[in-house]
Design a protein around this motif. Structure first.
Motif, PDB file in Angstrom:
ATOM      1  N   VAL A 118      32.278  -7.797 -35.664  1.00  0.00           N
ATOM      2  CA  VAL A 118      31.627  -7.732 -36.975  1.00  0.00           C
ATOM      3  C   VAL A 118      30.109  -7.744 -36.802  1.00  0.00           C
ATOM      4  CG1 VAL A 118      31.276  -8.965 -39.151  1.00  0.00           C
ATOM      5  CG2 VAL A 118      33.553  -8.822 -38.150  1.00  0.00           C
ATOM      6  N   LEU A 119      29.618  -8.520 -35.862  1.00  0.00           N
ATOM      7  CA  LEU A 119      28.174  -8.622 -35.642  1.00  0.00           C
ATOM      8  C   LEU A 119      27.581  -7.337 -35.062  1.00  0.00           C
ATOM      9  CD1 LEU A 119      27.928 -12.268 -34.266  1.00  0.00           C
ATOM     10  CD2 LEU A 119      27.475 -11.449 -36.583  1.00  0.00           C
ATOM     11  N   ASP A 120      28.395  -6.506 -34.436  1.00  0.00           N
ATOM     12  CA  ASP A 120      27.892  -5.246 -33.879  1.00  0.00           C
ATOM     13  C   ASP A 120      27.464  -4.270 -34.966  1.00  0.00           C
ATOM     14  OD1 ASP A 120      28.187  -5.929 -31.190  1.00  0.00           O
ATOM     15  OD2 ASP A 120      30.278  -5.264 -31.155  1.00  0.00           O
ATOM     16  N   CYS A 121      27.953  -4.436 -36.176  1.00  0.00           N
ATOM     17  CA  CYS A 121      27.610  -3.522 -37.266  1.00  0.00           C
ATOM     18  C   CYS A 121      26.420  -4.014 -38.089  1.00  0.00           C
ATOM     19  CB  CYS A 121      28.825  -3.310 -38.172  1.00  0.00           C
ATOM     20  SG  CYS A 121      30.077  -2.268 -37.393  1.00  0.00           S
ATOM     21  N   VAL A 122      25.885  -5.185 -37.772  1.00  0.00           N
ATOM     22  CA  VAL A 122      24.764  -5.756 -38.508  1.00  0.00           C
ATOM     23  C   VAL A 122      23.407  -5.276 -37.997  1.00  0.00           C
ATOM     24  CG1 VAL A 122      23.611  -7.913 -39.140  1.00  0.00           C
ATOM     25  CG2 VAL A 122      26.109  -7.767 -39.166  1.00  0.00           C
ATOM     26  N   PRO A 123      23.197  -5.148 -36.671  1.00  0.00           N
ATOM     27  CA  PRO A 123      21.852  -4.794 -36.197  1.00  0.00           C
ATOM     28  C   PRO A 123      21.420  -3.384 -36.594  1.00  0.00           C
ATOM     29  CG  PRO A 123      23.404  -4.710 -34.384  1.00  0.00           C
ATOM     30  CD  PRO A 123      24.145  -5.267 -35.576  1.00  0.00           C
ATOM     31  N   LEU A 124      20.114  -3.169 -36.541  1.00  0.00           N
ATOM     32  CA  LEU A 124      19.589  -1.848 -36.865  1.00  0.00           C
ATOM     33  C   LEU A 124      19.993  -0.812 -35.820  1.00  0.00           C
ATOM     34  CD1 LEU A 124      16.009  -2.826 -38.063  1.00  0.00           C
ATOM     35  CD2 LEU A 124      17.985  -2.202 -39.458  1.00  0.00           C
ATOM     36  N   GLU A 125      20.217  -1.250 -34.582  1.00  0.00           N
ATOM     37  CA  GLU A 125      20.643  -0.354 -33.520  1.00  0.00           C
ATOM     38  C   GLU A 125      21.992  -0.819 -32.989  1.00  0.00           C
ATOM     39  OE1 GLU A 125      17.678   0.483 -30.552  1.00  0.00           O
ATOM     40  OE2 GLU A 125      16.076   0.376 -32.031  1.00  0.00           O
ATOM     41  N   PRO A 126      23.091  -0.418 -33.645  1.00  0.00           N
ATOM     42  CA  PRO A 126      24.411  -0.869 -33.220  1.00  0.00           C
ATOM     43  C   PRO A 126      24.791  -0.291 -31.856  1.00  0.00           C
ATOM     44  CG  PRO A 126      24.601   0.812 -34.902  1.00  0.00           C
ATOM     45  CD  PRO A 126      23.155   0.482 -34.780  1.00  0.00           C
ATOM     46  N   PRO A 127      25.695  -0.962 -31.127  1.00  0.00           N
ATOM     47  CA  PRO A 127      26.138  -0.458 -29.833  1.00  0.00           C
ATOM     48  C   PRO A 127      26.686   0.968 -29.961  1.00  0.00           C
ATOM     49  CG  PRO A 127      26.978  -2.669 -30.195  1.00  0.00           C
ATOM     50  CD  PRO A 127      26.364  -2.216 -31.478  1.00  0.00           C
ATOM     51  N   GLU A 128      26.392   1.791 -28.965  1.00  0.00           N
ATOM     52  CA  GLU A 128      26.903   3.153 -28.954  1.00  0.00           C
ATOM     53  C   GLU A 128      27.008   3.628 -27.513  1.00  0.00           C
ATOM     54  OE1 GLU A 128      23.214   6.084 -29.628  1.00  0.00           O
ATOM     55  OE2 GLU A 128      23.649   4.817 -31.370  1.00  0.00           O
ATOM     56  N   GLY A 129      27.770   4.691 -27.302  1.00  0.00           N
ATOM     57  CA  GLY A 129      27.896   5.270 -25.973  1.00  0.00           C
ATOM     58  C   GLY A 129      29.169   6.077 -25.834  1.00  0.00           C
ATOM     59  N   TYR A 130      29.363   6.625 -24.652  1.00  0.00           N
ATOM     60  CA  TYR A 130      30.540   7.441 -24.365  1.00  0.00           C
ATOM     61  C   TYR A 130      31.743   6.567 -24.074  1.00  0.00           C
ATOM     62  CZ  TYR A 130      27.724  11.647 -24.063  1.00  0.00           C
ATOM     63  OH  TYR A 130      26.909  12.700 -24.372  1.00  0.00           O
ATOM     64  N   GLY A 131      32.918   7.037 -24.460  1.00  0.00           N
ATOM     65  CA  GLY A 131      34.162   6.378 -24.134  1.00  0.00           C
ATOM     66  C   GLY A 131      34.531   6.641 -22.682  1.00  0.00           C
ATOM     67  N   ALA A 132      35.427   5.852 -22.145  1.00  0.00           N
ATOM     68  CA  ALA A 132      35.808   5.943 -20.739  1.00  0.00           C
ATOM     69  C   ALA A 132      36.419   7.294 -20.376  1.00  0.00           C
ATOM     70  CB  ALA A 132      36.778   4.816 -20.393  1.00  0.00           C
ATOM     71  N   ASP A 133      36.969   8.028 -21.339  1.00  0.00           N
ATOM     72  CA  ASP A 133      37.615   9.312 -21.049  1.00  0.00           C
ATOM     73  C   ASP A 133      36.671  10.509 -21.149  1.00  0.00           C
ATOM     74  OD1 ASP A 133      40.053   8.056 -20.606  1.00  0.00           O
ATOM     75  OD2 ASP A 133      40.649   8.217 -22.700  1.00  0.00           O
ATOM     76  N   ALA A 134      35.396  10.285 -21.448  1.00  0.00           N
ATOM     77  CA  ALA A 134      34.444  11.390 -21.569  1.00  0.00           C
ATOM     78  C   ALA A 134      34.232  12.048 -20.205  1.00  0.00           C
ATOM     79  CB  ALA A 134      33.118  10.886 -22.115  1.00  0.00           C
ATOM     80  N   GLU A 135      34.081  13.368 -20.212  1.00  0.00           N
ATOM     81  CA  GLU A 135      33.879  14.108 -18.974  1.00  0.00           C
ATOM     82  C   GLU A 135      32.393  14.309 -18.706  1.00  0.00           C
ATOM     83  OE1 GLU A 135      36.093  17.737 -18.838  1.00  0.00           O
ATOM     84  OE2 GLU A 135      37.927  16.764 -19.507  1.00  0.00           O
ATOM     85  N   CYS A 136      32.045  14.442 -17.449  1.00  0.00           N
ATOM     86  CA  CYS A 136      30.656  14.683 -17.052  1.00  0.00           C
ATOM     87  C   CYS A 136      30.108  15.904 -17.777  1.00  0.00           C
ATOM     88  CB  CYS A 136      30.577  14.923 -15.546  1.00  0.00           C
ATOM     89  SG  CYS A 136      31.074  13.502 -14.576  1.00  0.00           S
ATOM     90  N   GLY A 137      28.903  15.790 -18.295  1.00  0.00           N
ATOM     91  CA  GLY A 137      28.257  16.899 -18.982  1.00  0.00           C
ATOM     92  C   GLY A 137      28.705  17.080 -20.420  1.00  0.00           C
ATOM     93  N   SER A 138      29.649  16.283 -20.878  1.00  0.00           N
ATOM     94  CA  SER A 138      30.194  16.408 -22.226  1.00  0.00           C
ATOM     95  C   SER A 138      29.277  15.757 -23.259  1.00  0.00           C
ATOM     96  CB  SER A 138      31.562  15.720 -22.271  1.00  0.00           C
ATOM     97  OG  SER A 138      32.052  15.664 -23.588  1.00  0.00           O
ATOM     98  N   THR A 139      29.360  16.228 -24.489  1.00  0.00           N
ATOM     99  CA  THR A 139      28.703  15.558 -25.602  1.00  0.00           C
ATOM    100  C   THR A 139      29.740  15.078 -26.611  1.00  0.00           C
ATOM    101  OG1 THR A 139      28.353  17.667 -26.730  1.00  0.00           O
ATOM    102  CG2 THR A 139      26.511  16.815 -25.405  1.00  0.00           C
TER     103      THR A 139
END
Length: 86
Positions: free
Chosen positions: A37-58
């Motif tokens: 719940v606290l991850d959605c409060v900050p101005l810059e919430p956590p973000e990033g690629y999931g473990a299944d993302a491939e190299c060079g992917s967006t």
């Protein structure tokens, strides 16, 4: 197996035969898609690629967000740059 050429989206720096995603770009450093719940409060919430993302992917890029009436969870987001691998 020869490593990909320099300047590509991946490079096998440790010569183990596989490219490894850059942990700095992975969700939570590991690609584990979890939000509190606290991850959605900050101005810059956590973000990033999931473990299944491939190299060079967006694709497979997520940010902790809360929609009206829903709980805080990883939701698909626009990646700022392709997933680098090393």
């Amino acid at each position: 197996m020869a490593p990909p050429a320099r300047g590509g989206s991946e490079f096998d720096f440790d010569c183990d035969g596989t490219a490894t995603p850059d942990p700095a770009q992975l969700f939570g450093g590991t690609g584990t898609l979890e939000c509190t719940v606290l991850d959605c409060v900050p101005l810059e919430p956590p973000e990033g690629y999931g473990a299944d993302a491939e190299c060079g992917s967006t694709s497979e890029y997520y940010r902790c967000e809360q929609s009206r009436g829903e709980r805080c969870a990883p939701r698909a987001a626009e990646a700022p740059e392709p997933l680098r691998c090393r």
